[in-house]
Design an enzyme around this catalytic site. Sequence first.
Site, mmCIF file in Angstrom:
data_model
loop_
_atom_site.group_PDB
_atom_site.id
_atom_site.type_symbol
_atom_site.label_atom_id
_atom_site.label_comp_id
_atom_site.label_asym_id
_atom_site.label_seq_id
_atom_site.Cartn_x
_atom_site.Cartn_y
_atom_site.Cartn_z
ATOM 1 N N CYS A 1 -23.791 -35.622 -31.359
ATOM 2 C CA CYS A 1 -24.091 -35.387 -30.112
ATOM 3 C C CYS A 1 -25.493 -35.243 -29.634
ATOM 4 C CB CYS A 1 -22.786 -34.468 -28.729
ATOM 5 S SG CYS A 1 -23.149 -32.624 -29.871
ATOM 6 N N SER B 1 -15.887 -36.152 -24.608
ATOM 7 C CA SER B 1 -16.279 -37.137 -23.937
ATOM 8 C C SER B 1 -17.263 -36.409 -22.424
ATOM 9 C CB SER B 1 -15.903 -38.338 -23.662
ATOM 10 O OG SER B 1 -15.211 -38.157 -23.394
ATOM 11 N N TRP C 1 -13.584 -35.009 -32.676
ATOM 12 C CA TRP C 1 -13.015 -34.839 -34.033
ATOM 13 C C TRP C 1 -14.445 -35.630 -34.815
ATOM 14 C CZ3 TRP C 1 -16.526 -39.274 -34.103
ATOM 15 C CH2 TRP C 1 -16.816 -39.845 -33.268
ATOM 16 N N LYS D 1 -6.399 -27.286 -28.940
ATOM 17 C CA LYS D 1 -5.866 -28.953 -28.789
ATOM 18 C C LYS D 1 -7.166 -29.595 -29.244
ATOM 19 C CE LYS D 1 -4.918 -33.188 -27.246
ATOM 20 N NZ LYS D 1 -6.186 -33.335 -28.331
ATOM 21 N N GLU E 1 -19.134 -29.086 -23.021
ATOM 22 C CA GLU E 1 -20.092 -29.409 -24.207
ATOM 23 C C GLU E 1 -19.182 -31.180 -23.929
ATOM 24 O OE1 GLU E 1 -22.761 -27.783 -25.377
ATOM 25 O OE2 GLU E 1 -21.958 -25.460 -24.622
ATOM 26 N N LEU E 2 -21.011 -31.627 -23.139
ATOM 27 C CA LEU E 2 -20.888 -33.637 -23.000
ATOM 28 C C LEU E 2 -21.697 -34.366 -24.042
ATOM 29 C CD1 LEU E 2 -19.090 -33.093 -19.389
ATOM 30 C CD2 LEU E 2 -17.439 -32.720 -21.547
HETATM 31 P P1 NAP Z 1 -13.125 -37.523 -26.261
HETATM 32 O O1 NAP Z 1 -12.218 -38.473 -25.732
HETATM 33 O O2 NAP Z 1 -13.493 -36.994 -24.559
HETATM 34 O O3 NAP Z 1 -11.951 -36.671 -26.957
HETATM 35 C C1 NAP Z 1 -12.190 -34.962 -27.029
HETATM 36 C C2 NAP Z 1 -11.033 -34.234 -26.853
HETATM 37 O O4 NAP Z 1 -10.422 -34.363 -25.575
HETATM 38 C C3 NAP Z 1 -9.872 -34.758 -27.450
HETATM 39 O O5 NAP Z 1 -9.135 -33.597 -28.257
HETATM 40 C C4 NAP Z 1 -9.221 -35.796 -26.926
HETATM 41 O O6 NAP Z 1 -7.754 -35.744 -27.160
HETATM 42 C C5 NAP Z 1 -8.613 -35.513 -25.539
HETATM 43 N N1 NAP Z 1 -8.832 -36.053 -24.929
HETATM 44 C C6 NAP Z 1 -8.937 -37.728 -24.689
HETATM 45 N N2 NAP Z 1 -8.492 -38.464 -23.672
HETATM 46 C C7 NAP Z 1 -8.067 -37.266 -22.830
HETATM 47 C C8 NAP Z 1 -7.268 -36.841 -21.467
HETATM 48 N N3 NAP Z 1 -7.865 -38.171 -20.390
HETATM 49 N N4 NAP Z 1 -7.423 -35.836 -20.449
HETATM 50 C C9 NAP Z 1 -7.594 -34.661 -21.380
HETATM 51 N N5 NAP Z 1 -7.829 -34.886 -22.688
HETATM 52 C C10 NAP Z 1 -8.663 -35.795 -23.091
HETATM 53 O O7 NAP Z 1 -14.283 -37.357 -27.247
HETATM 54 P P2 NAP Z 1 -14.497 -37.874 -29.003
HETATM 55 O O8 NAP Z 1 -14.592 -39.062 -28.918
HETATM 56 O O9 NAP Z 1 -13.315 -36.966 -29.676
HETATM 57 O O10 NAP Z 1 -15.924 -37.000 -28.761
HETATM 58 C C11 NAP Z 1 -16.974 -37.649 -29.152
HETATM 59 C C12 NAP Z 1 -17.424 -37.201 -27.762
HETATM 60 O O11 NAP Z 1 -17.824 -35.847 -27.820
HETATM 61 C C13 NAP Z 1 -19.291 -37.713 -27.096
HETATM 62 O O12 NAP Z 1 -19.286 -37.758 -25.845
HETATM 63 C C14 NAP Z 1 -19.747 -36.200 -27.771
HETATM 64 O O13 NAP Z 1 -21.240 -36.087 -27.559
HETATM 65 C C15 NAP Z 1 -19.280 -35.278 -27.506
HETATM 66 N N6 NAP Z 1 -19.092 -34.167 -28.242
HETATM 67 C C16 NAP Z 1 -20.266 -32.869 -27.584
HETATM 68 C C17 NAP Z 1 -20.522 -32.193 -28.671
HETATM 69 C C18 NAP Z 1 -21.403 -30.737 -27.920
HETATM 70 O O14 NAP Z 1 -21.276 -29.510 -27.785
HETATM 71 N N7 NAP Z 1 -21.599 -30.944 -26.916
HETATM 72 C C19 NAP Z 1 -20.237 -31.743 -29.224
HETATM 73 C C20 NAP Z 1 -19.355 -32.927 -30.213
HETATM 74 C C21 NAP Z 1 -19.274 -34.186 -28.967
HETATM 75 P P3 NAP Z 1 -6.506 -37.430 -28.339
HETATM 76 O O15 NAP Z 1 -7.960 -37.632 -29.449
HETATM 77 O O16 NAP Z 1 -5.651 -36.896 -29.089
HETATM 78 O O17 NAP Z 1 -7.512 -38.678 -27.722
#
Ligand code: NAP
Length: 493
Positions: free
Chosen positions: A293, A238, A160, A184, A259-260
């Site tokens: 990130c 994440s 997001w 998604k 990309e975590l």
């Molecule tokens: P997240 O909780 O891992 O969610 C990311 C995506 O995964 C969302 O579409 C989410 O869907 C889905 N998801 C959540 N739980 C899941 C599960 N149990 N099984 C399958 N899919 C699942 O991450 P976030 O809070 O949205 O984003 C923050 C993270 O992204 C931070 O760690 C940040 O560092 C990382 N990030 C990394 C980069 C990079 O380029 N390295 C760039 C931007 C962000 P729902 O929203 O529908 O739950």
Amino acid sequence: MTQTIKLSDPRLFRQHAYVGGKWTYGDGGREEAVTNPANGEVLGHIPWLEPDQIRAAVDAAEGAFANWRALRVDERCERLLAWHDLLLENREDLAILMTHEQGKPLPDARGEVEYGASFIRWFAEEGKRTFGQTIPSHIPNAALGTIKEPVGIAALITPWNFPLAMITRKAAAAMAAGCPVIVKPAGETPFTALALAELAERASIPAGIFNVVLGDAPQVSEVLCAEERIKALSFTGSTRVGRLLLEQSANSVKRVSLELGGNAPFIVGPDVDPKEAAFAAVSAKFQTGGQDCLAADRILVHESVHDAFVEHFAERMAALTVGNGLDSEIDLGPLIHGKAVEKAMGIVDDAISQGATLVAGDQSQAPGPNYFMPVLLTGVTPSMSVWREENFSPVAGITAYSTDDQALEMANDTEYGLAAYVYTHDIRRIWKMLRGLEYGMVAVNSVKMTGAPIPFGGVKQSGLGREGGTAGIEEFLETKYYCLGALGSVSGS
Ligand code: NAP
């Protein structure tokens, strides 16, 4: 119901999934509300698709694949460029949508539209350069080489914090390579993704090439990961969820790129102007309210400039304005939801209980429940969660170091390895840091490092693979080797 988000083109606000070129309701009838993090207002609803509907998206992508890959590369490029142009033409509406659902200040959202569009332009052109190789032959009378082919259907799961650019960085690379995509988006920010689908349709991207599915994340991902027809999975989010998806994709043996999370160090050498470095660190820390990130989470300052640096950092931080991203002159919007505020509070409390000093950050000034005022902590140590965890909030932690070796050791003391920053003018120190930092990306004397042409990505628990640049399109290409035998081997020759 009247539309809460006022757009010049209201058709960009879509409340359905987009599958095979059709706006789709959920068969189970389940809908989820999407709220504005600035004030909790309900912006709209999205359907949750059933597993069979997710499989229908795979059917649609499969049906569209043959024609898309067979298009001449310049034709694919033209369609993608048309999509790019539409993003820019609708920049204001896209930015307004994004600020409503994500909370970031409107100028940042406008910047993200441009940043996101730049990936489409870059990959549209790069699609023309997916060259194979000619291999000098070790086999008599044979010609050897490689050709590049699209890997197949790609599933893209996005976060997001960058609701638009994290989609285009993946989708444009995959589509330019000749792959259909199933996106998604994060549940918090679906409307930007759906507006992208509307614009893709207007750009004559064929039905089934750009799909947006919505639903219960674990359920949707389970279907996508298990599907053998999906050949690549690209995830940004994440580390916890990334590991899960990697595991779930094992049986179908997919290409997985991840990309975590990050936990970026920002190293300030003894030879720099502490004011210049402090202002740069504020910028690297508080972009997207710290929900980034690349955020400079662990600021390591040489002891000789530490006190001056802290003073300038605090001064600059005090000038940051916090409020609704739709208002003018706002630097930091709300955090994404209440849980993020609780987490930030916990991190600050933990640090103070372990001896850190709270230099600034008065939460009584927060303009609403989802807001968190910028915090500056000094004297942070590796045992504190502000050091160990990706804090994803406007909490900055500073610590002093005395030697370059110590700074390097502290900077590398994390499971993460996405990005690092170094401020110094000493070429020997620059080189030492560049070589010694265990990170996928290192910015020296700069806080700007991203963009379409660069290979964005991390090492250690920060990910697998690269996005952007020539490496980014490779994630969606297969290399086919050929050996053309019997060349010139006519008898007697
Ligand atoms: P997240 O909780 O891992 O969610 C990311 C995506 O995964 C969302 O579409 C989410 O869907 C889905 N998801 C959540 N739980 C899941 C599960 N149990 N099984 C399958 N899919 C699942 O991450 P976030 O809070 O949205 O984003 C923050 C993270 O992204 C931070 O760690 C940040 O560092 C990382 N990030 C990394 C980069 C990079 O380029 N390295 C760039 C931007 C962000 P729902 O929203 O529908 O739950």
